[in-house]
Design an enzyme around this catalytic site. Structure first.
Site, PDB file in Angstrom:
ATOM      1  N   GLU A 364      11.409  24.319  11.181  1.00 25.81           N
ATOM      2  CA  GLU A 364       9.942  24.325  11.184  1.00 25.81           C
ATOM      3  C   GLU A 364       9.372  23.616   9.952  1.00 25.81           C
ATOM      4  O   GLU A 364       8.313  23.980   9.443  1.00 25.81           O
ATOM      5  CB  GLU A 364       9.380  25.764  11.275  1.00 25.81           C
ATOM      6  CG  GLU A 364      10.038  26.672  12.264  1.00 25.81           C
ATOM      7  CD  GLU A 364       9.986  26.155  13.694  1.00 25.81           C
ATOM      8  OE1 GLU A 364       9.384  25.092  13.925  1.00 25.81           O
ATOM      9  OE2 GLU A 364      10.562  26.793  14.572  1.00 25.81           O
ATOM     10  N   THR A 366      11.231  21.157   6.650  1.00 34.62           N
ATOM     11  CA  THR A 366      12.101  21.339   5.492  1.00 34.62           C
ATOM     12  C   THR A 366      11.286  21.527   4.215  1.00 34.62           C
ATOM     13  O   THR A 366      10.079  21.249   4.170  1.00 34.62           O
ATOM     14  CB  THR A 366      13.000  20.104   5.314  1.00 34.62           C
ATOM     15  OG1 THR A 366      12.161  18.971   5.025  1.00 34.62           O
ATOM     16  CG2 THR A 366      13.829  19.829   6.554  1.00 34.62           C
TER      17      THR A 366
END
Length: 390
Positions: A364, A366
């Site tokens: 979702e 980095t």
């Protein structure tokens, strides 16, 4: 400014905490025993039974609108619930949920995909990541080519959560290569597994694993487009954005439980005739963990609060995701160190968390993408230092 939870939020949080303690945590030792035997910790049927128990006292569809039978909880309340779910390492989630972008479906699509997903009769997965398009989601290559009343999909998606179990996938594919995915060249499709795509399990360092999805001439009816043609990338970013405050909310619960285990260990474990909690090295690890945990808590709650105010939450959510994911990794590392060799075994959940939370810095968005978003917003003047208090 009042950061105290409301009476309603406190009641929801305490009810969830009691349910987790009474119904879920007692299953942990058996789950660890199964995992040591290389079996799933909990079967899907057992998780489903827990969801139905929770439904009996009203916990169903935390984010689902009331017209679909859900609770439609505010983001801050959802954050509090996700924190409580993080207290157990078992992958329990309340039922009655569906991908947020599925509510964009047409009435016909809702009957076929959305409503059965809410009821737990069907399992979905969201597929945008590709071997060459992870953080750079606009670089997707899976192609959807129009052929009469159908679209033909060719290509591969990878690291897809629930990809091995899903009955259908929400697939973002390139429909106009000239425009590019970010500028209206990608479209989202609802693709049943029966249409011909297959999944391949990816073994990871964590429990379970994602999948690669292979599309080889998969024909999808035009009516299965989710939203509008060319809207796929925007829908993908909307889907990803939801996790920016739920993931670090979950991390708070993990850190709370793990830190309490470290405190208990420090107060009972003896070396050289004294409790290890009398050692300054141990005390500082506990102190640093508490400070970081509390800092993360307010960053995460602020990002959820921003959502509830109807404001653009991307900047605040990126800050919460970045700091919360890093925090839980540092806390779990210290907790494992305090437990010594025992923390490294599979008799305790600590090494499991150690592997699990490393993913939080990747999926979702980095750490690097969060830093890019935060710095870009400041450099381009989209936000001010200090946010809404500036």
């Amino acid at each position: 400014m009042d950061f105290a939870p409301t009476d309603e939020q406190r009641a929801v949080r305490d009810t969830v905490r009691a349910f987790i303690a009474r119904e879920v945590m007692p299953l942990e030792q058996e789950a660890l025993r199964r995992e040591r035997a290389h079996r799933p910790g909990l079967e899907r049927s057992e998780l489903r039974e827990l969801q139905l128990k929770a439904r009996k006292f009203g916990f169903w569809g935390l984010a689902t609108p009331e017209e679909y039978g859900g609770m439609d909880l505010p983001a801050v309340t959802q954050s509090l619930v996700w924190t409580e779910l993080g207290r157990t390492f078992l992958p329990f989630r309340f039922g009655g949920e569906a991908d947020n972008i599925l509510f964009r479906a047409t009435p016909e699509q809702q009957r076929e995909f959305l409503l059965p997903t809410i009821e737990g009769e069907r399992i979905s997965c969201f597929a945008i990541t590709e071997p060459g398009a992870g953080s750079d989601a606009a670089n997707i290559r899976l192609r959807a080519r129009r052929d009469g009343d159908d679209w033909v999909l060719d290509g591969e998606k990878t690291f897809i959560t629930n990809g091995n179990d899903a009955d259908f996938a929400i697939v973002v594919a390139v429909t106009d290569p000239e425009k590019g995915a970010r500028h209206g060249g990608a479209t989202a499709f609802l693709v049943d597994r029966a249409m011909g795509w297959r999944s391949e399990f990816i073994q990871t360092m964590g429990e379970g694993g994602p999948a690669s999805l292979i599309f080889d001439g998969v024909r999808v009816p035009h009516r299965n487009i989710l939203g509008e043609v060319g809207q796929g990338f925007a829908l993908g970013m909307e889907w990803i954005g939801k996790g920016r405050y739920t993931i670090p909310s979950h991390a708070l619960g993990i850190a709370e439980r793990a830190l309490q285990m470290a405190i208990d260990q420090a107060n009972t474990r003896e070396t050289f005739g004294a409790k290890i909690g009398t050692n300054q090295a141990i005390q500082w690890m506990i102190a640093d963990s508490e400070v970081e945990l509390e800092a993360a808590r307010w960053l995460v709650l602020r990002s959820a609060w921003t959502v509830d105010q109807g404001l653009d939450a991307r900047h605040a959510s990126s800050i919460g995701k970045l700091y919360g994911a890093g925090m839980v990794n540092r806390v779990v590392d210290r907790v494992l160190q305090i437990h010594g060799g025992m923390g490294y075994t599979r008799e305790l959940p600590i090494e499991r968390w150690y592997r699990q939370v490393r993913l939080y810095r990747i999926f979702e968005g980095t750490d690097e993408m969060q830093r890019l978003i935060i710095s870009r917003d400041l450099l381009r003047g989209y936000t001010k230092i200090g946010g809404h208090l500036a």
